[in-house]
Scaffold this active site. Structure first.
Site, mmCIF file in Angstrom:
data_model
loop_
_atom_site.group_PDB
_atom_site.id
_atom_site.type_symbol
_atom_site.label_atom_id
_atom_site.label_comp_id
_atom_site.label_asym_id
_atom_site.label_seq_id
_atom_site.Cartn_x
_atom_site.Cartn_y
_atom_site.Cartn_z
ATOM 1 N N TYR A 176 0.859 -1.181 0.000
ATOM 2 C CA TYR A 176 0.000 0.000 0.000
ATOM 3 C C TYR A 176 0.893 1.228 0.000
ATOM 4 O O TYR A 176 1.775 1.350 0.850
ATOM 5 C CB TYR A 176 -0.910 0.002 1.239
ATOM 6 C CG TYR A 176 -1.788 1.236 1.322
ATOM 7 C CD1 TYR A 176 -2.793 1.438 0.387
ATOM 8 C CD2 TYR A 176 -1.591 2.201 2.312
ATOM 9 C CE1 TYR A 176 -3.598 2.576 0.443
ATOM 10 C CE2 TYR A 176 -2.389 3.336 2.374
ATOM 11 C CZ TYR A 176 -3.393 3.516 1.430
ATOM 12 O OH TYR A 176 -4.177 4.648 1.482
ATOM 13 N N ASP A 278 9.396 3.362 -0.465
ATOM 14 C CA ASP A 278 8.315 3.952 0.316
ATOM 15 C C ASP A 278 8.632 3.661 1.777
ATOM 16 O O ASP A 278 8.405 2.551 2.262
ATOM 17 C CB ASP A 278 6.976 3.343 -0.107
ATOM 18 C CG ASP A 278 5.817 3.864 0.746
ATOM 19 O OD1 ASP A 278 6.078 4.518 1.772
ATOM 20 O OD2 ASP A 278 4.659 3.588 0.388
ATOM 21 N N LYS A 306 4.126 10.074 8.067
ATOM 22 C CA LYS A 306 3.794 9.529 9.396
ATOM 23 C C LYS A 306 4.718 10.045 10.497
ATOM 24 O O LYS A 306 4.601 11.189 10.913
ATOM 25 C CB LYS A 306 3.774 8.003 9.345
ATOM 26 C CG LYS A 306 2.614 7.455 8.473
ATOM 27 C CD LYS A 306 2.352 6.005 8.760
ATOM 28 C CE LYS A 306 1.382 5.377 7.774
ATOM 29 N NZ LYS A 306 0.014 5.305 8.206
#
Ligand SMILES: Cc1ncc(COP(=O)(O)O)c(C=O)c1O
Length: 474
Positions: A176, A278, A306
């Site tokens: 994801y 990522d 994040k």
């Protein structure tokens, strides 16, 4: 994994004994009932919210069974919900709050910043300090800010396409990377649509994603250099980039096998493409310099978000100088009204330079060890066919005995164990991120006592599973 009789196997030293799935379902039913009793106010708020918002939640990731829990406040390693339940927070806002809640330094610095104005859409000096710190940690020289992981991977893909003059993107099956079209492909494809393992289908994650965009994203399995090789052969001079979560963290945790990331890097470069990491989940949580440092492979472009923002919505995309130069040359538009917002930059600066110090990483490793040893012991004592993975501030239990190499392995795991565990922990004062695929995130404010709560709850559940097994075997 479930067999034809709906049973799962639990391993006991050399023996395995069947466990009735019906009994696991009965435990889930009991825990759901307890959950409902303890969360009445949350349920009411959810019903009210639903009148004005789909599912009554701001993001569909929060729309989970039995119903979402509305949170009132947090402090340190704890959060409190609107029903007054207190939790040790292992969810930590989907892996953001490694600084813990309401960290004194962040509260002070951001409050002071707020009093001097919250937004200008002009650069502030602190942004340079944050970029410099990211360059130091990740070894890539140039950085731009975003507001989320989605924006970071979106920019990363666009920059790679511009730099190589190619359109095709290769991604890993079940990774994801956020919710933009190019990467919402084969995120968790249904088994009947995912195609053969040596040439997976590109499956859109939902409706509304144009087939033309999906067709530009090719999917390969994790930990498989052979399929990547044949993909490069199939699309000569077409592939702009391979985007990889260096350790997959949205299907439990799947670690790269030794040599895998190195092999991907050299193959990507041999074919004139770029490697994008990522590191939205791994960055600054599994080591100071994320997976790049931990696994010793430096990609061409890194997407972060994040944890770098200390609880404010911050993302970043970094790259080698000649790649990021496309932005300054105005060949790539990297934009955003809130990019480098002063509150975000203040929180990021304090997070990176004052809180996530070497001492913090030593603290994560120490807590990880307590969890690893404690949970391994419970699993062995009860003869359960599970295993535990810890990496810095992140970790989780995988509900099968063997290591998982890729999504196809992951698909075979009986998800009812993860759901039971989530309910079990939640009903006993520890909140995990919702969803069978999620892992835990620790913070600098977590104590040994906090992580022992997880182990104690897990041991109680294991005891019940053991009782289930004894019943089923008798
Ligand atoms: C690996 C990874 N990349 C990107 C994203 C998207 O980040 P965001 O939700 O901030 O857009 C996520 C979110 O969970 C993620 O786990």
């Amino acid at each position: 994994m479930p067999d034809r009789r709906g049973e799962v196997e639990i391993r006991e030293s050399t023996r395995t004994l069947p466990v009735s799935s019906r009994r696991v379902a009965a435990l889930i039913a009991r825990e759901v009932e307890r959950f409902r009793q303890q969360h009445r106010r949350s349920n009411d708020l959810r019903s009210e919210a639903r009148r004005f918002s789909p599912g009554g939640v701001p993001s569909s990731f929060q729309d989970v069974d039995p119903h979402p829990i509305f949170i009132d406040h947090g402090s340190g390693s704890r959060i409190w919900d609107v029903d007054g339940n207190e939790y040790v927070d292992f969810h930590n806002g989907f892996g953001v709050m490694v600084v813990g809640h309401a960290h004194r330094r962040i509260v002070t610095a951001v409050s002071e910043r707020l009093a001097r104005g919250s937004h200008f859409a002009q650069p502030v000096a602190e942004g340079t300090l944050v970029a410099e710190e990211l360059a130091r940690r990740f070894g890539l020289t140039q950085w731009r800010f975003t507001n989320s992981g989605t924006e970071s991977t979106l920019d990363a893909v666009r920059i790679a396409r511009a730099f190589t003059g190619r359109d095709r993107l290769v991604k890993i099956e079940a990774s994801y990377h956020g919710h933009h079209d190019a990467v919402m492909v084969s995120v968790e494809p249904a088994a009947n649509r995912m195609g053969p393992v040596d040439a997976p289908e590109s499956v859109p994650q939902c409706e509304g994603i144009p087939a033309a965009v999906v067709g530009l994203t090719t999917v390969v399995p994790f930990n498989d250099v052979g399929v990547l090789q044949s993909t490069f052969k199939r699309y000569p001079d077409e592939i702009a980039a391979v985007i990889v979560e260096p350790a997959m963290m949205n299907v439990g945790i799947i670690l790269p096998e030794p040599g895998y990331l190195e092999a991907v890097q050299s193959m990507v470069h041999r074919h004139g493409a770029l490697l994008i990491f990522d590191e939205v989940k791994t960055g600054v949580t599994i080591a100071s310099g994320g997976a790049t440092e931990r696994f010793g492979v430096r990609p061409d472009i890194i997407a972060l978000a994040k944890a770098i923002g200390g609880g404010l919505p911050c993302g970043a995309v970094g790259g080698r100088g000649e790649i990021m130069a496309l932005i300054e040359k105005k060949r790539v538009a990297q934009l955003g009204t809130f990019n480098g917002n002063p509150l975000t930059m203040t929180a990021a600066r304090v997070t990176l330079s004052e809180i996530l110090t070497q001492q913090a990483y030593a603290h994560f490793e120490a807590l990880a060890k307590v969890l690893q040893v404690g949970l391994d012991g419970v699993i062995a004592r009860h003869g359960l066919g599970f295993h535990v993975i810890t990496v810095g501030a992140r970790g989780g239990v995988t509900y099968r005995a063997e290591r998982v190499r890729n999504y196809r392995d992951y698909l075979g795991i009986d998800k009812s164990f993860a759901y039971l565990s989530w309910l079990y922990q939640c009903n006993r004062g520890l909140l995990m991120a919702p969803g069978a695929e999620e892992n835990w995130t620790l913070s600098v404010q977590h104590s040994v006592e906090d992580v022992e709560r997880y182990i104690d709850n897990f041991a109680e559940m294991a005891g019940e599973l053991r009782a289930v097994r004894a019943t089923a075997a008798s």
